[in-house]
Write an enzyme that holds these catalytic residues in place. Structure first.
Site: not given
Length: 234
Positions: A102-104, A106, A186
């Site tokens: 997961l993105d930072r 998210v 993404h």
């Protein structure tokens, strides 16, 4: 397995350091002080202590984490804290790997496991395992039908690809709940940006049939049972 190799795998030190600890009388095996770290140990059945504290070993360890914003999905990072920094030490000593990232910014459900086959089963695109995301946008998304048309995005290397239409579970106000089986770079953010609705908050709430525990605080983890894991694929 050799005691020094096992304890080194659990991050108690290098094998040389483990050997020195044994010679110093800091390790016990089934209640007896160990003098040689080269002896063999049965991790599932033997009881080992290091400096008086029990060595915790969970053979099939799989965790549900409610990832918080601001940490990155990596084992090490020079700029940011990682999800592994949030793990209690007795879990962090295990050789855990992430089922996707997961993105930072998210939040939500991140699964970590020592079981490589389980990780592969979850992230393999051939398995078509859907993940559920709660998407918050500045304005209500009134053109979700665009997802049913061919939508071309670019992956992390700039290569174009056509996304598979997501499942739209719910759309209420500025919150949209979708499910996707892909996991491109993404992807959810790019999908909503492509239809004119940049995301302001993104949370993963389920992997397959297993939903994030609503009582799990951000940054916290819980150990999953075999029944929990079975629900992922139900």
């Amino acid at each position: 397995m050799r005691l020094d190799k096992w304890l080194s795998n659990l991050q108690y030190g290098s094998r040389k350091q483990i050997d020195r600890a044994a010679r110093d009388g800091r390790i016990t095996l089934n209640g007896a002080v160990v003098s040689e770290a080269s002896i063999h140990v049965d991790p599932k059945n033997d009881t080992v202590t290091f400096d008086g504290a029990p060595v915790v070993f969970i053979p099939d360890l799989t965790l549900m984490m409610n990832k918080r914003a601001g940490v990155v999905c990596a084992h090490h990072d020079t700029r940011f804290q990682t999800v592994f920094d949030d793990l209690p030490l007795h879990y962090a000593r295990h050789d855990l790997h992430m089922a996707g990232r997961l993105d930072r910014d998210v939040t939500g459900f991140l699964l970590l496991s020592v079981e490589g086959a389980l990780i592969h089963r979850i992230i393999s695109p051939h398995k078509q395992l859907y993940k559920t995301y709660h998407v918050q946008t500045e304005a209500p998304v009134d053109n979700l039908a665009r997802f049913n048309e061919p939508l071309i995005l670019k992956d992390g290397r700039g290569r174009p690809y056509t996304i598979a239409p997501p499942r739209v579970v719910d759309a209420s106000g500025t919150t949209t709940v979708i499910q996707i089986a892909e996991g491109k770079h993404h992807q959810v953010k790019r999908m909503f940006a492509a239809i004119g609705h940049p995301i302001i908050k993104l949370t993963r709430t389920a992997i397959g049939g297993l939903t994030l525990d609503p009582d799990l605080q951000e940054g916290a983890v819980k150990q999953l049972t075999p029944e929990d894991i079975a629900r992922i694929f139900a």
